[in-house]
Design a protein around this motif. Structure first.
Motif, mmCIF file in Angstrom:
data_model
loop_
_atom_site.group_PDB
_atom_site.id
_atom_site.type_symbol
_atom_site.label_atom_id
_atom_site.label_comp_id
_atom_site.label_asym_id
_atom_site.label_seq_id
_atom_site.Cartn_x
_atom_site.Cartn_y
_atom_site.Cartn_z
ATOM 1 N N ALA A 292 0.822 -1.205 0.000
ATOM 2 C CA ALA A 292 0.000 0.000 0.000
ATOM 3 C C ALA A 292 0.857 1.256 0.000
ATOM 4 C CB ALA A 292 -0.930 0.002 1.218
ATOM 5 N N VAL A 293 1.978 1.230 0.718
ATOM 6 C CA VAL A 293 2.875 2.397 0.740
ATOM 7 C C VAL A 293 3.451 2.643 -0.652
ATOM 8 C CG1 VAL A 293 4.951 3.413 1.734
ATOM 9 C CG2 VAL A 293 3.439 2.031 3.174
ATOM 10 N N VAL A 294 3.912 1.587 -1.306
ATOM 11 C CA VAL A 294 4.471 1.730 -2.651
ATOM 12 C C VAL A 294 3.401 2.232 -3.625
ATOM 13 C CG1 VAL A 294 5.486 0.493 -4.601
ATOM 14 C CG2 VAL A 294 6.242 -0.021 -2.271
ATOM 15 N N GLN A 295 2.216 1.662 -3.561
ATOM 16 C CA GLN A 295 1.140 2.089 -4.447
ATOM 17 C C GLN A 295 0.789 3.558 -4.221
ATOM 18 O OE1 GLN A 295 -1.766 -0.890 -3.301
ATOM 19 N NE2 GLN A 295 -1.426 -2.064 -5.184
ATOM 20 N N ALA A 296 0.756 3.976 -2.959
ATOM 21 C CA ALA A 296 0.436 5.372 -2.653
ATOM 22 C C ALA A 296 1.496 6.319 -3.190
ATOM 23 C CB ALA A 296 0.275 5.548 -1.145
ATOM 24 N N LEU A 297 2.756 5.927 -3.102
ATOM 25 C CA LEU A 297 3.831 6.753 -3.656
ATOM 26 C C LEU A 297 3.693 6.869 -5.171
ATOM 27 C CD1 LEU A 297 6.841 5.401 -1.558
ATOM 28 C CD2 LEU A 297 5.981 7.749 -1.519
ATOM 29 N N MET A 298 3.413 5.755 -5.828
ATOM 30 C CA MET A 298 3.232 5.766 -7.281
ATOM 31 C C MET A 298 2.025 6.607 -7.675
ATOM 32 S SD MET A 298 4.093 1.791 -8.280
ATOM 33 C CE MET A 298 5.781 1.187 -8.349
ATOM 34 N N ASP A 299 0.946 6.491 -6.911
ATOM 35 C CA ASP A 299 -0.237 7.313 -7.182
ATOM 36 C C ASP A 299 0.095 8.795 -7.071
ATOM 37 O OD1 ASP A 299 -1.719 4.964 -7.405
ATOM 38 O OD2 ASP A 299 -2.530 5.085 -5.370
ATOM 39 N N THR A 300 0.944 9.140 -6.125
ATOM 40 C CA THR A 300 1.220 10.547 -5.832
ATOM 41 C C THR A 300 2.098 11.192 -6.895
ATOM 42 O OG1 THR A 300 1.114 9.993 -3.472
ATOM 43 C CG2 THR A 300 1.968 12.156 -4.036
ATOM 44 N N VAL A 301 3.158 10.519 -7.334
ATOM 45 C CA VAL A 301 4.042 11.120 -8.348
ATOM 46 C C VAL A 301 3.543 10.875 -9.757
ATOM 47 C CG1 VAL A 301 6.055 10.928 -6.831
ATOM 48 C CG2 VAL A 301 5.628 9.150 -8.541
ATOM 49 N N GLY A 302 2.736 9.847 -9.950
ATOM 50 C CA GLY A 302 2.202 9.540 -11.268
ATOM 51 C C GLY A 302 3.249 8.958 -12.207
ATOM 52 N N SER A 303 2.786 8.495 -13.363
ATOM 53 C CA SER A 303 3.704 7.891 -14.328
ATOM 54 C C SER A 303 4.679 8.904 -14.900
ATOM 55 C CB SER A 303 2.911 7.244 -15.471
ATOM 56 O OG SER A 303 2.088 8.204 -16.115
ATOM 57 N N GLU A 304 4.359 10.206 -14.794
ATOM 58 C CA GLU A 304 5.278 11.247 -15.246
ATOM 59 C C GLU A 304 6.361 11.550 -14.220
ATOM 60 O OE1 GLU A 304 1.468 13.571 -14.010
ATOM 61 O OE2 GLU A 304 2.092 11.499 -14.366
ATOM 62 N N GLY A 305 6.235 10.977 -13.041
ATOM 63 C CA GLY A 305 7.232 11.134 -11.993
ATOM 64 C C GLY A 305 8.153 9.919 -11.930
ATOM 65 N N THR A 306 9.046 9.908 -10.957
ATOM 66 C CA THR A 306 10.009 8.809 -10.816
ATOM 67 C C THR A 306 10.262 8.544 -9.337
ATOM 68 O OG1 THR A 306 11.105 9.535 -12.853
ATOM 69 C CG2 THR A 306 12.293 7.957 -11.472
ATOM 70 N N ILE A 307 10.287 7.271 -8.976
ATOM 71 C CA ILE A 307 10.605 6.851 -7.609
ATOM 72 C C ILE A 307 11.883 6.029 -7.643
ATOM 73 C CG2 ILE A 307 9.857 5.501 -5.611
ATOM 74 C CD1 ILE A 307 6.946 6.023 -6.561
ATOM 75 N N VAL A 308 12.789 6.327 -6.734
ATOM 76 C CA VAL A 308 14.053 5.602 -6.614
ATOM 77 C C VAL A 308 14.185 5.112 -5.177
ATOM 78 C CG1 VAL A 308 16.567 5.732 -6.857
ATOM 79 C CG2 VAL A 308 15.091 7.101 -8.359
ATOM 80 N N MET A 309 14.687 3.917 -5.000
ATOM 81 C CA MET A 309 14.991 3.409 -3.667
ATOM 82 C C MET A 309 16.325 2.683 -3.698
ATOM 83 S SD MET A 309 11.393 1.984 -2.114
ATOM 84 C CE MET A 309 9.834 2.867 -2.370
ATOM 85 N N PRO A 310 17.142 2.813 -2.645
ATOM 86 C CA PRO A 310 18.379 2.034 -2.559
ATOM 87 C C PRO A 310 18.050 0.571 -2.292
ATOM 88 C CG PRO A 310 18.045 3.275 -0.543
ATOM 89 C CD PRO A 310 16.945 3.683 -1.474
ATOM 90 N N THR A 311 18.688 -0.331 -3.042
ATOM 91 C CA THR A 311 18.444 -1.770 -2.886
ATOM 92 C C THR A 311 19.765 -2.477 -2.587
ATOM 93 O OG1 THR A 311 18.549 -1.956 -5.306
ATOM 94 C CG2 THR A 311 16.371 -1.848 -4.313
ATOM 95 N N GLN A 312 20.459 -2.000 -1.595
ATOM 96 C CA GLN A 312 21.824 -2.453 -1.327
ATOM 97 C C GLN A 312 21.881 -3.910 -0.858
ATOM 98 O OE1 GLN A 312 23.784 0.460 1.232
ATOM 99 N NE2 GLN A 312 22.629 2.092 0.245
#
Length: 269
Positions: A52-72
């Motif tokens: 739900a957190v990931v979906q909410a972030l995607m909803d907020t920035v939209g497909s025109e936005g970009t989300i990055v996370m460190p996956t170390q």
């Protein structure tokens, strides 16, 4: 804290839609480029958890936005560096010979949290090739951000962090402090004559699994909490409580510029 006690502390449950509203109130907008550091447990109870957190972030920035996370993946590193837990010295050559090579599709993260692990497996999310300091990205600028990441400079001038700086992206801290702010490692590259250390990792080279050694600057996050505290005195950080989590939003470029000066002044003391 028991889950029942966590629930009692919340006035209402965190949901995908309520989180989106809260992210918008914090200042996240459509089209933004954001790097996210997070703790799911800090929110309290979330309907749908990390998904739900990931979906909410995607909803907020939209497909025109970009989300990055460190996956170390700190466990794909030289065993001589391991401290939690350390392993016997006589094991080191065996580990170097048999450690599975980093694979961006299947290698899990280590110590990044449930939100990052959920994000890593989402459709459309891509991941960089660095065996230890990889990043995952989704959205318009994902390919650009992940396009290069030299083995010897995982957080350096050609890394995804540098691409975020060029794009004037934002840093979003969800229930974590500046000691989790990976972008500050990019600022460490501005320190002159920084000490270097030899490192090792398992990776694919010409489609073959190899153990690769290389040199990289010594990264040190011990001072990041104090650095971040001083940066917040500039009033350049937006803050809000989302569920039980203290969340912070800031421009990456501003804190990087601040950190470069702060770290160089610290080293001269």
């Amino acid at each position: 804290m028991k889950e029942a006690d966590v629930i009692k502390q919340l006035h209402s449950p965190n949901t995908r839609s309520s989180l989106q509203e809260d992210f918008q109130k914090l200042g996240i907008e459509k089209g933004m480029v954001i790097i996210v550091h997070s703790s799911l447990s800090a929110f309290g109870w979330v309907c749908g958890g990390a998904i739900a957190v990931v979906q909410a972030l995607m909803d907020t920035v939209g497909s025109e936005g970009t989300i990055v996370m460190p996956t170390q993946t700190a466990d794909i590193s030289d065993p001589s560096e391991w401290q939690m837990p350390p392993v016997p010295k006589e094991w080191w050559p065996i580990i170097r010979e048999h450690m599975p090579a980093y694979d961006p599709q299947i290698t899990p993260t280590r110590g990044m949290g449930k939100i990052v692990e959920a994000f890593r497996t989402f459709p459309g999310v891509k991941r960089s090739s660095h065996p230890t300091y990889s990043f995952a990205a989704w959205g318009k600028e994902a390919d650009n951000i992940l396009s290069e990441q030299p083995l010897e400079e995982g957080f350096g001038p050609s890394s995804p962090l540098a691409k975020l700086y060029e794009l004037d992206g934002h840093i979003l801290l969800l229930g974590v402090g500046h000691d989790s702010n990976t972008s500050l490692h990019f600022a460490e590259h501005a320190i002159l004559n920084r000490d270097k250390v030899k490192k090792g990792t398992a990776l694919f080279e010409n489609n073959e699994r190899v153990w690769k050694t290389y040199e990289e600057i010594v990264y040190d996050s011990d001072c990041f909490a104090a650095l971040g505290e001083d940066f917040e005195k500039t009033h350049a950080v937006k803050k809000a409580a989302i569920g039980s989590a203290e969340c912070k939003l800031m421009k990456q470029r501003l804190i990087i510029n601040f950190a470069r000066e702060w770290l160089n002044n610290k080293d001269r003391l």
